[in-house]
Design a protein around this motif. Structure first.
Motif, PDB file in Angstrom:
ATOM      1  N   ASN A 187      50.134  92.394 -69.200  1.00 46.15           N
ATOM      2  CA  ASN A 187      51.490  92.633 -70.099  1.00 46.15           C
ATOM      3  C   ASN A 187      52.347  93.522 -69.482  1.00 46.15           C
ATOM      4  O   ASN A 187      53.681  93.261 -69.742  1.00 46.15           O
TER       5      ASN A 187
ATOM      6  N   LEU B  23      54.772  91.369 -66.982  1.00 47.91           N
ATOM      7  CA  LEU B  23      55.626  90.467 -67.963  1.00 47.91           C
ATOM      8  C   LEU B  23      56.735  91.353 -68.609  1.00 47.91           C
ATOM      9  O   LEU B  23      57.832  90.847 -68.609  1.00 47.91           O
TER      10      LEU B  23
ATOM     11  N   ARG C  76      57.745  94.311 -67.442  1.00 53.95           N
ATOM     12  CA  ARG C  76      58.527  94.955 -66.600  1.00 53.95           C
ATOM     13  C   ARG C  76      59.747  94.107 -66.003  1.00 53.95           C
ATOM     14  O   ARG C  76      60.831  94.460 -65.853  1.00 53.95           O
ATOM     15  N   PHE C  77      59.396  92.730 -65.819  1.00 53.39           N
ATOM     16  CA  PHE C  77      60.152  91.734 -65.301  1.00 53.39           C
ATOM     17  C   PHE C  77      61.091  90.967 -66.036  1.00 53.39           C
ATOM     18  O   PHE C  77      62.115  90.209 -65.607  1.00 53.39           O
ATOM     19  N   PHE C  78      60.460  90.538 -67.166  1.00 56.07           N
ATOM     20  CA  PHE C  78      61.044  89.483 -68.047  1.00 56.07           C
ATOM     21  C   PHE C  78      61.435  89.946 -69.368  1.00 56.07           C
ATOM     22  O   PHE C  78      61.939  89.016 -70.185  1.00 56.07           O
ATOM     23  N   HIS C  79      61.303  91.356 -69.912  1.00 53.02           N
ATOM     24  CA  HIS C  79      61.353  91.432 -71.353  1.00 53.02           C
ATOM     25  C   HIS C  79      62.992  91.756 -71.272  1.00 53.02           C
ATOM     26  O   HIS C  79      63.520  92.717 -70.825  1.00 53.02           O
ATOM     27  N   ASP C  80      63.241  91.391 -72.540  1.00 61.40           N
ATOM     28  CA  ASP C  80      64.624  91.708 -72.800  1.00 61.40           C
ATOM     29  C   ASP C  80      64.476  93.099 -73.984  1.00 61.40           C
ATOM     30  O   ASP C  80      63.870  92.919 -75.095  1.00 61.40           O
ATOM     31  N   GLU C  81      64.970  94.275 -73.422  1.00 58.75           N
ATOM     32  CA  GLU C  81      64.550  95.361 -74.121  1.00 58.75           C
ATOM     33  C   GLU C  81      65.255  95.478 -75.614  1.00 58.75           C
ATOM     34  O   GLU C  81      64.941  96.382 -76.304  1.00 58.75           O
TER      35      GLU C  81
ATOM     36  N   LEU D 165      56.904  88.805 -75.912  1.00 56.47           N
ATOM     37  CA  LEU D 165      56.282  88.334 -74.780  1.00 56.47           C
ATOM     38  C   LEU D 165      54.960  87.864 -74.835  1.00 56.47           C
ATOM     39  O   LEU D 165      53.924  87.499 -73.883  1.00 56.47           O
TER      40      LEU D 165
ATOM     41  N   TRP E 238      53.759  84.433 -73.825  1.00 56.45           N
ATOM     42  CA  TRP E 238      53.629  84.338 -72.584  1.00 56.45           C
ATOM     43  C   TRP E 238      52.068  84.561 -71.896  1.00 56.45           C
ATOM     44  O   TRP E 238      51.443  83.784 -71.196  1.00 56.45           O
TER      45      TRP E 238
END
Length: 677
Positions: free
Chosen positions: A81, A84, A86-91, A98, A101
């Motif tokens: 978690n 994912l 850290r690199f792919f989340h829209d804050e 996510l 995923w």
């Protein structure tokens, strides 16, 4: 000993035809798992999925998951978690966006378990055993369910099976790298669930048996084992001295508290066996497979079995069961790896039937040579046995398909959250456990704009309505069955009369999730009747069922504020607007008006009014009485019109409006005691 530890005569890998059949099983397993992988989202169904998701978010925000007390939880699922997020989340969106995923990764890992189950059974017995075991595991609905969730269960099951397979393969075929892979796999399993450590003696000790089978390779075997020991020392130093594993007892709802560990009694053991096996749907096939291991008493059968592989899988299953059981009674999810190994054994047991059946055919051929034509093909018996097992598993396969279909259905909780956010003012609500986190952004994934705080986990009938209102509760979400029961008793009906039924979600095969009824704890002030629209106009009808109003007497220049309650049989083709006029009794001349969208949310136009049982609460309209209005009685009327052509909806009586109530315009100020609260 020579029989057990001798170099196996069968190939390391099964034949190509076997892989083709296994591929079919894997495709079916993937089909029933990947379909509906995003079920219920954005609502997060599983209670643990948001735990690991938020723990990963905490590591990003605070450097540790300690604010949630998950800093000592096995780091595997939290790390996935974290990466994912850290690199792919829209804050700008909740962390739970996510989770789908992670579910996809979990399902993919579970397909690896399908393959490993087949390979383990192949190591023990025959290619048929591997196919039968993997087939049973692949179609079990309970295994499918646990494969879909973004939890540690799919990972630990796969890595535990991989560890046993690698250690066993390296031992049987004397391959050092495979034994090392087994050590790596068991470390990964422990990273996802500490209880996997109970398999460590099996995985680490198994390769040492090569000292008996290959005494001339003693130095190489011991050197490899020494490296393994070094890897494990480093791993456990990190796990125990650096990572806060020893604080695991502080983890919320921790299932393995060391201060409560102890040898399980017979009652606990029996209950854990039931918990581990009762959820399986293919009970007859599963139990027949385990009972069929009794064929091993026959030497002819034992000669077809790799004894070391059989003992290893039994030892692994036993180690897991006992290790988990020392912490008391546990739920099925703690025994997924154990049950997986039992299914491996069941597949072996089912395949053993080919040996006595083959012997029986040999006897028939000896006495009646004409029967030879039934066994002319070498794989005829295995094919027949596999077909019989497949037919026996058809109901389970059908359940797996139904399970997959069910997970594609719209989720009630998502519909509820969407409805509330778009249709009613914000406010606290009460419900039972079915909807305790439906509007929780962190734990339930609620993405709406409005806030609906959870007031209390309770049924509305637990306190008088006035008490709930005094506590600030605005809404009650009631199980549909309770709603139906309330209609059958005077006390229940009194509650219903004191509330406003907003929307119902009755039982339906077209949805998944709880059935329920949504109430506002305040009823309408006044009932009303009238409708506009008709089948002739191919619109509606739209019915006025009630209204709230702050006054029915006013002076010229005063304001009148009111709310309307609508119901509609079906959606309209375009979005109609509503008009409200304060008109003379016998003409359409008016002394005040308020037009606009019917509901506060412009996205809930009349083209979305699809539920005849839904009560639609209008926005709050305010009409200012014309300062030049003469004293007298006026009609407050309402209706709908096309925003471009201004054509109005017509009612059954030919009128294009509905009379709401009578407003009296006075020639003198209205006394405050005559205003409506």
């Amino acid at each position: 000993m020579n029989l057990i530890f001798a170099q196996p005569s069968k190939p390391f890998w099964p034949a190509r035809w076997w892989w083709l059949l296994l591929a079919i099983i894997v495709l079916f397993a993937g089909g029933v798992r990947y379909v509906g992988y995003d079920f219920s989202l954005p609502y997060v169904d599983h209670p643990d999925e948001p735990n690991w998701n938020l723990a990963g978010r905490m590591i990003i925000d605070y450097g540790s998951a300690k604010p949630l007390n998950y800093h000592a939880y096995p780091p595997g699922i939290i790390t996935i978690n974290y990466v994912l997020l850290r690199f792919f989340h829209d804050e700008a969106t909740p962390p739970s966006t996510l989770i789908d995923w992670v579910r996809l990764i979990s399902i993919t890992i579970s397909l690896g378990t399908v393959i490993l189950v087949a390979l383990l059974a192949y190591r023990i017995a025959t290619p048929l055993a591997g196919l039968l075991a993997s087939g049973v595991w692949a179609i079990e609905p309970v295994m499918i369910d646990h494969s879909r969730f973004a939890t540690a269960d799919p990972y630990v099951t796969c890595f535990a099976a991989l560890a046993i397979f690698c250690a066993l393969s390296g031992t049987l075929y004397d391959r050092d790298r495979w034994t090392t892979a087994g050590i790596v796999a068991i470390m990964l399993a422990i990273v996802f669930k500490y209880q996997a450590g109970f398999l460590l003696p099996v995985v680490a000790g198994l390769p040492l048996l090569r000292l008996l089978a290959h005494p001339d390779q003693r130095r190489r075997v011991l050197t490899t084992s020494a490296y393994h020991a070094g890897y494990l020392v480093v791993f456990f130093f990190w796990l125990l001295a650096i990572y806060p594993t020893l604080d695991a007892n502080d983890v919320p709802n921790w299932v393995a508290p060391t201060d409560e560990a102890g040898l399980p009694g017979w009652s606990t053991t029996r209950q854990n066996i039931n918990n581990a096996t009762d959820p399986l749907e293919a009970q007859a096939v599963f139990r027949l497979g385990l009972v069929s291991l009794g064929w091993l008493v026959w030497p002819r059968v034992r000669q077809q079995i790799n004894g070391l592989a059989l003992i290893t899988v039994i030892a692994g299953a036993g180690a897991w069961f006992v290790g988990v059981g020392v912490f008391g009674e546990q739920a099925f999810r703690q025994f997924v790896a154990f049950t997986t190994l039992l299914i491996v054994l069941a597949g072996v047991g089912l395949a053993l039937w080919a040996i006595p059946l083959g012997w029986l055919l040999e006897q028939l051929q000896t006495r009646w040579p004409a029967t030879q034509r039934f066994t002319a093909r070498p794989y005829a018996l295995s094919l027949a046995l596999g077909t019989v097992v497949m037919i026996a598993c058809l109901p389970t396969a059908a359940s797996a398909i139904d399970n997959a279909y069910n997970h594609t259905l719209p989720a009630r909780r998502v519909d509820l959250a969407t409805y509330m956010d778009a249709s009613v003012p914000p406010g606290p609500y009460l419900s039972n456990t079915d909807n305790h986190k439906t509007f929780n952004r962190s734990w339930g994934g609620y993405p709406g704009e409005k806030e609906f705080p959870y007031a209390r986990m309770a049924l509305v009938t637990e306190q008088p309505l006035e008490t709930w209102r005094e506590q600030g509760v605005e809404y009650a979400i009631v199980p549909y069955g309770v709603y139906e029961e309330m209609q059958t008793t005077p006390a229940g009906q009194a509650y219903l009369d004191g509330m406003l039924l907003l929307k119902t979600y009755p039982p339906s095969d077209e949805y998944r999730g709880p059935d329920m009824a949504v109430f506002r704890l305040r009823p309408m002030q006044f009932s009303a009747a009238g409708q506009v629209g008709s089948t002739r106009q191919q619109v509606g009808p739209v019915r006025l069922v009630g209204y709230d109003i702050d006054r029915t007497e006013a002076q010229a220049g005063d304001t009148i504020t009111f709310t309307l309650y609508w119901q509609a049989d079906e959606t309209t083709d375009i979005v109609y607007r509503v008009y409200n006029h304060l008109a003379w009794p016998d003409s359409r001349d008016f002394v005040g008006q308020a037009d606009g969208s019917p509901l506060p949310n412009i996205h809930r136009g009349t083209n979305t009014w699809a539920d005849p049982g839904e009560t639609l609460i209008s926005q709050s309209f305010t009409i200012t009485v014309d300062p030049a209005a003469e004293p007298g009685e006026y009609r407050l009327i309402t209706g709908f019109y096309h925003p471009e052509t201004y054509q109005r909806l017509i009612g059954p009586d030919g009128d294009d409006f509905i009379r709401v109530t009578t407003i009296t315009v006075l020639g003198e100020p209205v006394p405050s005691d005559r205003l409506i609260d």
